[in-house]
Motif scaffolding. Sequence first.
Motif, short mmCIF file in Angstrom:
data_model
loop_
_atom_site.label_atom_id
_atom_site.label_comp_id
_atom_site.label_asym_id
_atom_site.label_seq_id
_atom_site.Cartn_x
_atom_site.Cartn_y
_atom_site.Cartn_z
N UNK A 78 9.03 73.62 78.44
CA UNK A 78 9.89 74.12 77.42
C UNK A 78 9.51 75.71 77.11
N UNK A 79 10.50 76.41 76.85
CA UNK A 79 10.18 77.99 76.57
C UNK A 79 11.16 78.12 75.35
N UNK A 80 10.79 78.83 74.33
CA UNK A 80 11.43 79.49 73.25
C UNK A 80 12.59 80.21 73.75
N UNK A 81 13.81 80.13 73.42
CA UNK A 81 14.85 81.01 73.90
C UNK A 81 14.58 82.50 73.64
N UNK A 82 13.80 83.04 72.81
CA UNK A 82 13.46 84.38 72.90
C UNK A 82 12.63 85.00 73.92
N UNK A 83 11.98 83.86 74.66
CA UNK A 83 11.02 84.25 75.76
C UNK A 83 11.70 83.80 77.00
N UNK A 84 12.88 83.20 77.18
CA UNK A 84 13.48 83.00 78.40
C UNK A 84 13.75 84.18 79.32
N UNK A 85 13.90 85.17 78.87
CA UNK A 85 14.25 86.38 79.67
C UNK A 85 12.75 86.96 80.53
N UNK A 134 3.04 71.61 77.04
CA UNK A 134 2.47 72.05 78.10
C UNK A 134 3.42 71.89 79.43
N UNK A 135 3.11 72.44 80.36
CA UNK A 135 3.89 72.55 81.72
C UNK A 135 3.76 70.99 82.13
N UNK A 136 4.65 70.25 82.97
CA UNK A 136 4.66 69.11 83.42
C UNK A 136 5.47 68.89 84.63
N UNK A 137 5.18 67.80 85.64
CA UNK A 137 5.84 67.53 86.69
C UNK A 137 6.74 66.35 86.39
N UNK A 138 7.86 66.69 87.04
CA UNK A 138 8.89 65.57 86.95
C UNK A 138 8.77 64.51 87.98
N UNK A 139 10.02 63.73 88.03
CA UNK A 139 9.78 62.17 89.03
C UNK A 139 9.73 62.94 90.56
#
Length: 64
Positions: A27-34, A13-18
């Motif tokens: 995280x996104x599968x490479x085939x969906x990056x576009x 799932x989406x998350x916030x960083x520090x």
Amino acid sequence: MKSKSGEQHYRPEPFFGPEGDHLTYQWVPLEEVGKVNLYPEFLREALNNLPSRTEHLIMVDNKD
């Protein structure tokens, strides 16, 4: 995936960083990056066409 200290590195799932809630990581599968809003924009294609050796890239934003 967890580190030796038990910290989880992969989160589906989406998350916030520090730095707080103004940046969302996911995280996104490479085939969906576009299909995602990704910066710098060249990464949409470059991540699926990785070079065989190190490249030095200089990005210039001429949108001003």
